[in-house]
Design an enzyme around this catalytic site. Sequence first.
Site, PDB file in Angstrom:
ATOM      1  N   GLY A 245       0.841  -1.197   0.000  1.00 19.53           N
ATOM      2  CA  GLY A 245       0.000   0.000   0.000  1.00 19.53           C
ATOM      3  C   GLY A 245       0.871   1.240   0.000  1.00 19.53           C
ATOM      4  O   GLY A 245       2.009   1.210  -0.486  1.00 19.53           O
ATOM      5  N   SER A 246       0.346   2.311   0.565  1.00 19.07           N
ATOM      6  CA  SER A 246       1.045   3.596   0.460  1.00 19.07           C
ATOM      7  C   SER A 246       2.201   3.706   1.454  1.00 19.07           C
ATOM      8  O   SER A 246       2.245   2.995   2.461  1.00 19.07           O
ATOM      9  CB  SER A 246       0.051   4.732   0.710  1.00 19.07           C
ATOM     10  OG  SER A 246      -0.408   4.657   2.039  1.00 19.07           O
TER      11      SER A 246
ATOM     12  N   THR B 177       0.953   4.698   5.019  1.00 21.67           N
ATOM     13  CA  THR B 177       0.441   3.592   5.838  1.00 21.67           C
ATOM     14  C   THR B 177       1.579   2.660   6.243  1.00 21.67           C
ATOM     15  O   THR B 177       1.590   2.138   7.359  1.00 21.67           O
ATOM     16  CB  THR B 177      -0.654   2.821   5.074  1.00 21.67           C
ATOM     17  OG1 THR B 177      -1.658   3.746   4.657  1.00 21.67           O
ATOM     18  CG2 THR B 177      -1.296   1.761   5.931  1.00 21.67           C
ATOM     19  N   GLY B 178       2.543   2.459   5.362  1.00 16.27           N
ATOM     20  CA  GLY B 178       3.698   1.613   5.704  1.00 16.27           C
ATOM     21  C   GLY B 178       4.407   2.133   6.938  1.00 16.27           C
ATOM     22  O   GLY B 178       4.790   1.365   7.830  1.00 16.27           O
TER      23      GLY B 178
ATOM     24  N   GLU C 190       5.754  -3.393   0.833  1.00 17.19           N
ATOM     25  CA  GLU C 190       5.763  -3.077  -0.606  1.00 17.19           C
ATOM     26  C   GLU C 190       4.996  -1.774  -0.764  1.00 17.19           C
ATOM     27  O   GLU C 190       3.769  -1.767  -0.746  1.00 17.19           O
ATOM     28  CB  GLU C 190       5.073  -4.187  -1.405  1.00 17.19           C
ATOM     29  CG  GLU C 190       5.747  -5.547  -1.348  1.00 17.19           C
ATOM     30  CD  GLU C 190       7.006  -5.621  -2.197  1.00 17.19           C
ATOM     31  OE1 GLU C 190       7.383  -4.592  -2.810  1.00 17.19           O
ATOM     32  OE2 GLU C 190       7.624  -6.694  -2.243  1.00 17.19           O
TER      33      GLU C 190
ATOM     34  N   CYS D 277       1.562  -0.377  -8.932  1.00 10.50           N
ATOM     35  CA  CYS D 277       2.690   0.163  -8.160  1.00 10.50           C
ATOM     36  C   CYS D 277       3.927   0.311  -9.036  1.00 10.50           C
ATOM     37  O   CYS D 277       4.547   1.359  -9.085  1.00 10.50           O
ATOM     38  CB  CYS D 277       2.983  -0.734  -6.980  1.00 10.50           C
ATOM     39  SG  CYS D 277       3.216  -2.450  -7.422  1.00 10.50           S
TER      40      CYS D 277
HETATM   41  P1  NAD Z   1      -3.305   2.555   1.512  1.00  9.75           P
HETATM   42  O1  NAD Z   1      -2.014   2.581   2.226  1.00  9.75           O
HETATM   43  O2  NAD Z   1      -4.208   3.711   1.629  1.00  9.75           O
HETATM   44  O3  NAD Z   1      -4.175   1.284   2.002  1.00  9.75           O
HETATM   45  C1  NAD Z   1      -3.663  -0.024   1.962  1.00  9.75           C
HETATM   46  C2  NAD Z   1      -4.288  -0.841   3.088  1.00  9.75           C
HETATM   47  O4  NAD Z   1      -3.850  -0.370   4.354  1.00  9.75           O
HETATM   48  C3  NAD Z   1      -5.809  -0.795   3.117  1.00  9.75           C
HETATM   49  O5  NAD Z   1      -6.288  -2.094   3.366  1.00  9.75           O
HETATM   50  C4  NAD Z   1      -6.090   0.137   4.275  1.00  9.75           C
HETATM   51  O6  NAD Z   1      -7.330  -0.078   4.912  1.00  9.75           O
HETATM   52  C5  NAD Z   1      -4.959  -0.226   5.219  1.00  9.75           C
HETATM   53  N1  NAD Z   1      -4.661   0.791   6.231  1.00  9.75           N
HETATM   54  C6  NAD Z   1      -4.901   2.130   6.185  1.00  9.75           C
HETATM   55  N2  NAD Z   1      -4.431   2.717   7.301  1.00  9.75           N
HETATM   56  C7  NAD Z   1      -3.873   1.747   8.059  1.00  9.75           C
HETATM   57  C8  NAD Z   1      -3.187   1.737   9.298  1.00  9.75           C
HETATM   58  N3  NAD Z   1      -2.998   2.852  10.005  1.00  9.75           N
HETATM   59  N4  NAD Z   1      -2.716   0.565   9.764  1.00  9.75           N
HETATM   60  C9  NAD Z   1      -2.872  -0.569   9.057  1.00  9.75           C
HETATM   61  N5  NAD Z   1      -3.528  -0.632   7.873  1.00  9.75           N
HETATM   62  C10 NAD Z   1      -4.013   0.514   7.384  1.00  9.75           C
HETATM   63  O7  NAD Z   1      -2.936   2.229  -0.003  1.00  9.75           O
HETATM   64  P2  NAD Z   1      -3.924   2.140  -1.277  1.00  9.75           P
HETATM   65  O8  NAD Z   1      -4.408   3.509  -1.614  1.00  9.75           O
HETATM   66  O9  NAD Z   1      -4.915   1.053  -1.070  1.00  9.75           O
HETATM   67  O10 NAD Z   1      -2.919   1.640  -2.427  1.00  9.75           O
HETATM   68  C11 NAD Z   1      -2.246   2.511  -3.273  1.00  9.75           C
HETATM   69  C12 NAD Z   1      -0.783   2.607  -2.896  1.00  9.75           C
HETATM   70  O11 NAD Z   1      -0.237   1.301  -2.774  1.00  9.75           O
HETATM   71  C13 NAD Z   1       0.068   3.296  -3.946  1.00  9.75           C
HETATM   72  O12 NAD Z   1       1.000   4.151  -3.342  1.00  9.75           O
HETATM   73  C14 NAD Z   1       0.814   2.167  -4.626  1.00  9.75           C
HETATM   74  O13 NAD Z   1       2.024   2.526  -5.223  1.00  9.75           O
HETATM   75  C15 NAD Z   1       0.994   1.218  -3.506  1.00  9.75           C
HETATM   76  N6  NAD Z   1       1.184  -0.145  -3.996  1.00  9.75           N
HETATM   77  C16 NAD Z   1       2.413  -0.727  -3.864  1.00  9.75           C
HETATM   78  C17 NAD Z   1       2.642  -2.002  -4.369  1.00  9.75           C
HETATM   79  C18 NAD Z   1       3.985  -2.647  -4.247  1.00  9.75           C
HETATM   80  O14 NAD Z   1       4.117  -3.829  -4.539  1.00  9.75           O
HETATM   81  N7  NAD Z   1       5.020  -1.949  -3.851  1.00  9.75           N
HETATM   82  C19 NAD Z   1       1.592  -2.690  -4.989  1.00  9.75           C
HETATM   83  C20 NAD Z   1       0.344  -2.071  -5.105  1.00  9.75           C
HETATM   84  C21 NAD Z   1       0.160  -0.803  -4.590  1.00  9.75           C
END
Ligand code: NAD
Length: 466
Positions: free
Chosen positions: A219-220, A223-224, A241, A275
């Site tokens: 994810g983002s 959040t990471g 990731e 991503c």
């Molecule tokens: P996001 O970080 O908003 O959400 C991802 C997940 O995290 C969701 O399930 C969300 O509910 C959860 N989340 C949110 N806040 C949290 C917290 N405080 N603690 C734990 N979990 C929490 O990301 P998104 O908008 O769903 O995805 C888009 C992003 O993901 C883009 O930046 C993209 O580049 C990245 N991405 C990376 C890869 C990779 O392999 N590197 C793959 C796909 C997407």
Amino acid sequence: MFSQLLEEIGATDPTHRAILDPATEEIIAYAPERSVADVDAAVEKARQAQKAWAGMGHAERSRLLLAAADAIDEQAEALAQLLSRENGKPLSGPNARMEVAQSSEWLRATAGFDTPGGVLVDDGKTRATISYEPIGVVGAIGPWNWPLMITIWQIAPSLRMGNTVVVKPSEYTPLSVMSLVHILNSVLPAGVLEVVPGGREVGARISEHADIGKIMFTGSIRTGRAIAAASADSLKRLTLELGGNDAAIVLDDCDPKQIAEDIFWGAFINTGQTCAAIKRLYVADNIYEEMCGALAEIARNVPMGPGTDENNLLGPLQNRQQYEIVARLVDTARNSGANILAGGEPVEAPGNFYPATIVTDIEPDNALVVEEQFGPALPVIRYSSIDQAVEWANSLEVGLGASVWSADRERALDVGRRVEAGTVWINSHAVPDPRIPFGGIKQSGYGLEFGAEGLKGVAVPKVFNG
Ligand code: NAD
């Protein structure tokens, strides 16, 4: 076609959260939202199931993963139709049907990998070996862009190595992931794979839970970081990731017409919501105009529309927030004097459709270049020296993927060695392979997925000495 699945996962209760089709804004179904107490209950079930699952051994677990892959194949069309409606991605092209097919392919590949570990030293005096043991319960938190495939990327190696898993799907695409888990659970023993749909509080609880030993997160970046902070007290292992802003560098010996199609799909796969897609393209001066023209020609002609229409290859943005980001960045580029060679005008229709957009004559520090657009808008930047192109490519905090394009592979490799990214593709981009490790550097995260390295990432090493 998928109504049976929706019934089986309990997604028909109108008091639950309505999930909208991003192409039509119609309600598809209703997703239950679980609480922190539900997370605790799911973790406890997974914890109790883990010992027996680990005790089964690799051969039996691999057999079950293969059976799980067959179960996906049996429901492949229903899953693809649901994914297409919920995510927006078309059925055809590198989209929903491909994602479902790759999910079962990935399970099969992961079931077949040799287990990592072996003899470290054996010199007559010392004998030392290393083996990779289960961690326990793994938390899998995923995004909305490739919801099925990324869930499989997280759970297949985890299960293979004897862990049990609690999955938290994105709140934007819970139905597809709940259906996937439901299908896998027709084969797996109870408690081995749990799913808890819900908002960020569900993810936050997983991140801090004392009985979870590892988080697989995609994810983002923001959040990471939150997950890394929340998991610090329990010192969880993490695979992060995160976001990317992949650069592609096209060298001066390329024939633009020959590579335009591959570059286009390297950028616009999943309507740019990938991503490791090309998000900024650096093109040598001598072929710049021709390259931009060839990309714009494709952008104007690729069919975009509702995913369920077999002809469409590009779909809507999955959610309004993402649409707003893309529209804002293209407007910023236009207002700064960049040239919109194709697209750029929002579509007046229901749904989150933004046309495939090629932006040229843009400065390397423009927001559309340096921020992750995560949508169908590609900035093309002109360069006159390769040193300059490499410097621009390396100037951001992220380092997920990158690619170098040239008629001469050795030349491309020379440039690729200087580019800061977890993966450098030569003459292609964003082509994952279950056998080849994948992961980011810099702020794109850490830890590797896929292949034997991916298996190590969901295990703890144990050394025997003597
Ligand atoms: P996001 O970080 O908003 O959400 C991802 C997940 O995290 C969701 O399930 C969300 O509910 C959860 N989340 C949110 N806040 C949290 C917290 N405080 N603690 C734990 N979990 C929490 O990301 P998104 O908008 O769903 O995805 C888009 C992003 O993901 C883009 O930046 C993209 O580049 C990245 N991405 C990376 C890869 C990779 O392999 N590197 C793959 C796909 C997407």
